[in-house]
Design an enzyme around this catalytic site. Structure first.
Site, mmCIF file in Angstrom:
data_model
loop_
_atom_site.group_PDB
_atom_site.id
_atom_site.type_symbol
_atom_site.label_atom_id
_atom_site.label_comp_id
_atom_site.label_asym_id
_atom_site.label_seq_id
_atom_site.Cartn_x
_atom_site.Cartn_y
_atom_site.Cartn_z
ATOM 1 N N ASP A 1 0.841 -1.199 0.000
ATOM 2 C CA ASP A 1 0.000 0.000 0.000
ATOM 3 C C ASP A 1 0.875 1.247 0.000
ATOM 4 O O ASP A 1 0.513 2.285 -0.531
ATOM 5 C CB ASP A 1 -0.854 0.064 1.282
ATOM 6 C CG ASP A 1 -2.086 -0.795 1.163
ATOM 7 O OD1 ASP A 1 -2.832 -0.867 2.151
ATOM 8 O OD2 ASP A 1 -2.301 -1.389 0.102
ATOM 9 N N HIS B 1 -3.422 7.907 8.382
ATOM 10 C CA HIS B 1 -3.209 6.513 8.789
ATOM 11 C C HIS B 1 -1.818 6.239 9.321
ATOM 12 O O HIS B 1 -1.586 5.201 9.927
ATOM 13 C CB HIS B 1 -3.446 5.574 7.599
ATOM 14 C CG HIS B 1 -4.866 5.538 7.130
ATOM 15 N ND1 HIS B 1 -5.926 5.255 7.961
ATOM 16 C CD2 HIS B 1 -5.404 5.752 5.912
ATOM 17 C CE1 HIS B 1 -7.062 5.319 7.274
ATOM 18 N NE2 HIS B 1 -6.777 5.619 6.024
ATOM 19 N N GLY C 1 -1.790 2.542 4.835
ATOM 20 C CA GLY C 1 -2.816 3.134 3.981
ATOM 21 C C GLY C 1 -2.388 4.347 3.172
ATOM 22 O O GLY C 1 -3.079 5.355 3.168
ATOM 23 N N ASP D 1 -13.065 11.754 6.340
ATOM 24 C CA ASP D 1 -12.587 10.796 5.336
ATOM 25 C C ASP D 1 -13.430 9.525 5.484
ATOM 26 O O ASP D 1 -13.914 9.235 6.573
ATOM 27 C CB ASP D 1 -11.109 10.501 5.670
ATOM 28 C CG ASP D 1 -10.377 9.725 4.585
ATOM 29 O OD1 ASP D 1 -10.688 8.540 4.409
ATOM 30 O OD2 ASP D 1 -9.499 10.306 3.951
ATOM 31 N N HIS E 1 -12.415 6.612 5.563
ATOM 32 C CA HIS E 1 -11.672 5.673 6.395
ATOM 33 C C HIS E 1 -11.481 6.243 7.787
ATOM 34 O O HIS E 1 -11.332 7.455 7.961
ATOM 35 C CB HIS E 1 -10.294 5.380 5.776
ATOM 36 C CG HIS E 1 -10.369 4.773 4.403
ATOM 37 N ND1 HIS E 1 -10.248 5.515 3.253
ATOM 38 C CD2 HIS E 1 -10.556 3.485 4.002
ATOM 39 C CE1 HIS E 1 -10.366 4.722 2.201
ATOM 40 N NE2 HIS E 1 -10.556 3.481 2.627
ATOM 41 N N ASP F 1 -12.764 10.966 -0.159
ATOM 42 C CA ASP F 1 -13.213 9.642 -0.570
ATOM 43 C C ASP F 1 -14.569 9.288 0.031
ATOM 44 O O ASP F 1 -15.104 8.212 -0.225
ATOM 45 C CB ASP F 1 -12.173 8.558 -0.263
ATOM 46 C CG ASP F 1 -11.588 8.659 1.135
ATOM 47 O OD1 ASP F 1 -10.614 7.944 1.417
ATOM 48 O OD2 ASP F 1 -12.099 9.464 1.948
ATOM 49 N N TYR G 1 -9.867 9.465 -4.351
ATOM 50 C CA TYR G 1 -9.199 8.677 -5.376
ATOM 51 C C TYR G 1 -9.845 8.788 -6.740
ATOM 52 O O TYR G 1 -9.558 8.015 -7.640
ATOM 53 C CB TYR G 1 -9.119 7.204 -4.899
ATOM 54 C CG TYR G 1 -8.463 7.156 -3.537
ATOM 55 C CD1 TYR G 1 -9.218 7.023 -2.378
ATOM 56 C CD2 TYR G 1 -7.092 7.343 -3.417
ATOM 57 C CE1 TYR G 1 -8.612 7.067 -1.132
ATOM 58 C CE2 TYR G 1 -6.486 7.377 -2.174
ATOM 59 C CZ TYR G 1 -7.248 7.242 -1.034
ATOM 60 O OH TYR G 1 -6.653 7.291 0.198
#
Lengths: 430, 413
Positions: free
Chosen positions: A95, A137, A145, A172, A174, A261, A300
């Site tokens: 990643d 992250h 990440g 986000d 995530h 995202d 993304y």
């Protein structure tokens, strides 16, 4: 109405050509597109734009372990094969690939957030923006990440030199695990993250029950959500949680991570927010009138990222932008409509009202447990958000309800307003 | 002797995949099946030459049974693919209620899907529990779990297709979503119960979730000092270098017509053929010229001279054609990746220049072509389909570890 905020915006021209590798979804080129679009709308004439200094290793080591920083500094794509143990130890290679100029990239985006925090501390601006930052992250001793250095933690540590309490908000898709983990034990930072949780969605943390430990207990708030959340549900929940948090915690400064995202149509995300909905959250936080550090994060689908962060730059500058995107070098990316609006597809919202209500209840319950400073009395919070068996959103708050309905529904009178500055249409939608 | 495979389901069923019947058999018949299998095995363990024959025949049968298993599975697979492609197809029908599932036979394809998924989940749990400690820290997702084509993705497929299918009608029972609700994401449960049940249960729906723990200790948390009042020495170092507005001495003495702040694209222009390719090109170039005049040194500091198709002006035509050819000829190859080839063919151009050309000229032109061809069906990030398999980073292996943020299903627009 408060006088216009002074905005400091950070950008370094070298980020545009940073390349994680083919088919890697993280494309710093989106930053170049964002900056270009911001300028196309002439927004540069409303703010000051700075090139950040490149953060020194010793600054990165304010949070990260020295050996990890050193490794990031030294490793290159050509030598990584010789350090397979360290690559595993620091979670690099998949990643988080090692690419040319990786460390310089980290220095730029971290330097941006640190400089932004310093400008705020020195009261040289009211709001500071670093779209290149927000890599939430990254951990103390490892990458994660697509994030190598956690600029948010570094920025918050800087703010903590001047403010007793800092609030971190993360929208986000995530979970903001790196920031939460860094401040899990302390009450000087309250972390609030709205994210997708479940189905083994990355990173896997962010459960409602994770509230912090030791002195930091109840100073971590997680809002776990399911696929398909839309503007109405998200914004309502955001408003109710954040206004309560600010009221209770009374931070000196706010850091807002605006990962894009969580928008509909994102390549890795699974929410159904429009840019309007996402930006409404930014507007709400701005209207709290506290020193504010805004960063980017995930995102993304690069043209949507550019749209989103341009609209949000406009909001922070009190400039409402027309949808028609002006001619610019990247106009082709915005076909077919060449508009700031993004299409949102039909997507089922798996977050039922009762689910969202139960989250809200739990969050409020946790907030009751903290008292941030002895000089401020713990406020009486009436029981609210009773689980309704009707569609709350179709109710008109101004309409008189009969006794029977009233018994079923307990709501605070000021629920839909956050003080004088609330002119947010989405928030008032009911 | 029929060739059989044994599957153990979570609720105690042992069912046998029979090659001859092409169906799952459950319940009491398993005992018979199991014994047969047992006998077969015992038979192998005795003797010499007979053993060899037996072993060979068992091996042959094993191979054959795998093939036949594949044939059995292919019917189910075909059905899944059909449903995934068109979940709203009325011929698919709807599921009965959850509590009635057990009364349905394994001749039904949907039943087979459920059973296979459940079995695989049990297996996965058995494997994962032994790796718990390692996984806790480095929990990753396997990218193949999001590949619609493989059997092992029935879990994800069925969740998705069923939630898409039942967007309006809650009265239909749903495999993924309904069971999700009943096991771990119950809409009616309060959040506390929800995360408790999630922590340890392995529901029939299979949305099991082992709670990932937050690591604690000096290797994880930041050092946060006590707040020592507001005595903060103003530090004017490292506040960033101001690029805009320009410094006084640099401010443009020439007259520049600035557009008002927040001005969008104008509805009409004075061009002979408005909105034509030429019209757009003209306005983009005009805007660029204005920006350059206005920004002065900032234009170069922000690398605006490296933005847009103008970048192609610094490339000779021959090099541009070479670039195009390399990318196109390597796009479908799984062995070669165009970046490796690009580096080889352009030794004098550095990485930054190649990346810059790629984003500002190549992709933009490709996007322009896509816009003209089918403007409503574009994914400008979709490099994979044209440029090779996922996850290659300058020629290195694709990411295939579980728990990667990279591995999430592609969304359709």
């Amino acid at each position: 109405m408060r006088s216009k905020d002074k905005i400091a915006y950070f950008y370094d021209g070298d980020v545009g050509n940073v390349y994680f590798g083919p088919s890697h979804p993280m494309k710093p080129h989106r930053l170049c597109m964002t900056h270009h679009l911001v300028l196309s709308y002439e927004l540069h004439n409303k703010m000051e734009i700075y090139r950040p200094h490149k953060a020194y290793p010793v600054e990165l080591a304010q949070f990260h372990s020295a050996d990890y920083v050193e490794f990031l500094n030294r490793i290159t794509p050509d030598t990584q094969a010789l350090f397979s143990n360290e690559m595993v130890k620091y979670n690099l290679g998949e990643d988080c690939p090692v690419f040319e100029n990786l460390f310089e990239f980290c220095q730029i985006y971290a330097g941006g957030t640190i400089d932004a925090a310093r400008r705020l501390n020195n009261q040289l601006c009211d709001i500071a923006i670093n779209w290149a930052g927000g890599l939430h992250h990254a951990k103390k001793c490892e990458a994660s990440g697509f994030c190598y250095v956690n600029d948010l933690v570094l920025g918050i540590l800087e703010l903590l030199k001047h403010h007793a309490r800092v609030l971190y908000i993360d929208i986000d898709v995530h979970h903001g695990d790196g920031v939460e983990e860094a401040f899990y034990f302390t009450d000087r930072v309250m972390t609030v993250s709205f994210h997708k949780y479940g189905d083994m969605f990355f990173p896997g943390t962010g459960d409602l029950k994770d509230v912090g430990e030791r002195e930091g207990k109840f100073y971590a708030i997680n809002v776990p959500l399911k696929d398909g959340i839309d503007d109405t549900s998200f914004c309502r929940l955001f408003k109710l949680v954040i206004t309560k948090v600010v009221e209770t915690y009374q931070p000196g400064a706010i850091v807002l991570q605006c990962g894009a995202d969580s928008l509909a149509g994102d390549r890795l995300g699974c929410f159904n927010l429009s840019i309007e909905g996402h930006a409404a959250c930014v507007r709400l936080v701005k209207n709290l009138n506290l020193p504010l550090l805004v960063t980017g994060g995930g995102g993304y689908t690069k043209e949507n990222v550019a749209r989103c962060w341009t609209v949000e730059t406009g909001i922070l500058l009190d400039a409402e932008l027309p949808d028609e995107i002006p001619e610019n070098d990247y106009i082709k990316y915005f076909a077919p409509d060449y508009s700031l609006k993004i299409p949102s597809g039909p997507m089922e919202n798996l977050n039922s009202k009762s689910y969202l209500n139960s989250i809200r209840q739990q969050v409020h319950e946790n907030l009751r447990s903290i008292q941030h400073s002895p000089s401020v009395q713990l406020q009486e919070v009436p029981p609210d958000f009773y689980i309704p068996d009707f569609d709350e959103d179709e109710q008109n708050p101004d309409e008189r309800v009969n006794r029977h309905k009233k018994d079923k529904q307990i709501q605070r009178d000021d629920e839909y307003y956050a003080g004088d500055n609330d002119n947010d249409h989405i928030m008032d939608d009911a | 002797m029929a060739n059989r495979g044994l599957f153990n389901s979570g609720d105690g069923w042992v069912f046998v995949l029979s090659s001859s019947d092409d169906e799952y058999v459950n319940g009491e018949e398993n005992n018979g099946g199991t014994e047969n299998f047992g006998e077969q095995r015992n038979g192998v363990e005795g003797g010499n030459d007979d053993d060899m024959e037996m072993k060979t025949s068992v091996v042959d049968e094993g191979l054959a049974s795998r093939k036949r298993k594949q044939e059995c599975c292919s019917g189910m697979l075909d059905w899944i693919i059909k449903v995934a492609k068109n979940p709203c197809d009325p011929t698919i029908g709807s599921l009965p209620e959850v509590d009635k599932w057990k009364s349905y036979g394994c001749d039904l394809l949907w039943k087979q899907v459920l059973l296979v998924r459940d079995t695989m989940l049990i297996r996965r749990n058995a494997n994962s529990s032994s790796l718990q400690t390692n996984l806790q820290k480095k929990q990753k997702m396997h990218p193949s779990l999001y590949d619609d084509r493989k059997v092992s993705e029935t879990l994800r497929c069925s969740e998705r297709l069923l939630s898409a299918k039942n967007s309006h009608n809650k009265s239909h029972d749903r495999i993924g979503v309904e069971s999700l609700s009943s096991v771990s994401h119950s809409d009616e449960d309060c959040a506390d119960e929800q995360s408790n049940s999630k922590a340890d249960s392995v529901g029939f729906a299979g949305n099991f979730h082992r709670k990932k723990k937050i690591p604690l200790g000096p290797l994880f948390q930041a050092d946060v000092p006590e707040f020592c009042g507001e005595a903060y020495e103003i530090d004017y170092k490292w506040l960033g270098t101001r690029i805009w507005p320009l410094e006084k001495q640099e401010q443009n003495k020439n007259l520049i017509e600035r557009d008002p702040i927040g001005r969008g694209r104008q509805e009409s222009c004075g061009c002979q053929f408005p909105r034509s390719l030429e019209c757009v090109k003209f306005h983009v170039a005009e805007k660029r010229r204005k920006v350059k005049l206005e920004l002065s040194s900032a234009f170069y500091k922000w690398k605006f001279n490296w933005m847009g198709e103008e970048v192609a002006l610094s490339w000779i035509k021959e090099d541009e054609n070479k670039f195009q050819d390399i990318v196109k000829s390597n796009c479908l190859s799984s062995e070669k990746y165009f970046w490796d080839e690009l580096f080889k063919f352009f030794p004098r151009k550095d990485r930054e220049a190649l990346v810059n050309y790629y984003y500002n000229v190549f992709l933009l032109r490709r996007r322009g072509y896509q816009n003209r061809k089918d403007a409503n069906n574009i994914d400008s990030d979709d490099e994979e389909s044209e440029f090779g398999p996922v996850g290659n980073r300058f020629g290195r292996k694709a990411a295939n570890s579980p728990g990667s943020i990279f591995c999430t299903p592609k969304k359709s627009r």
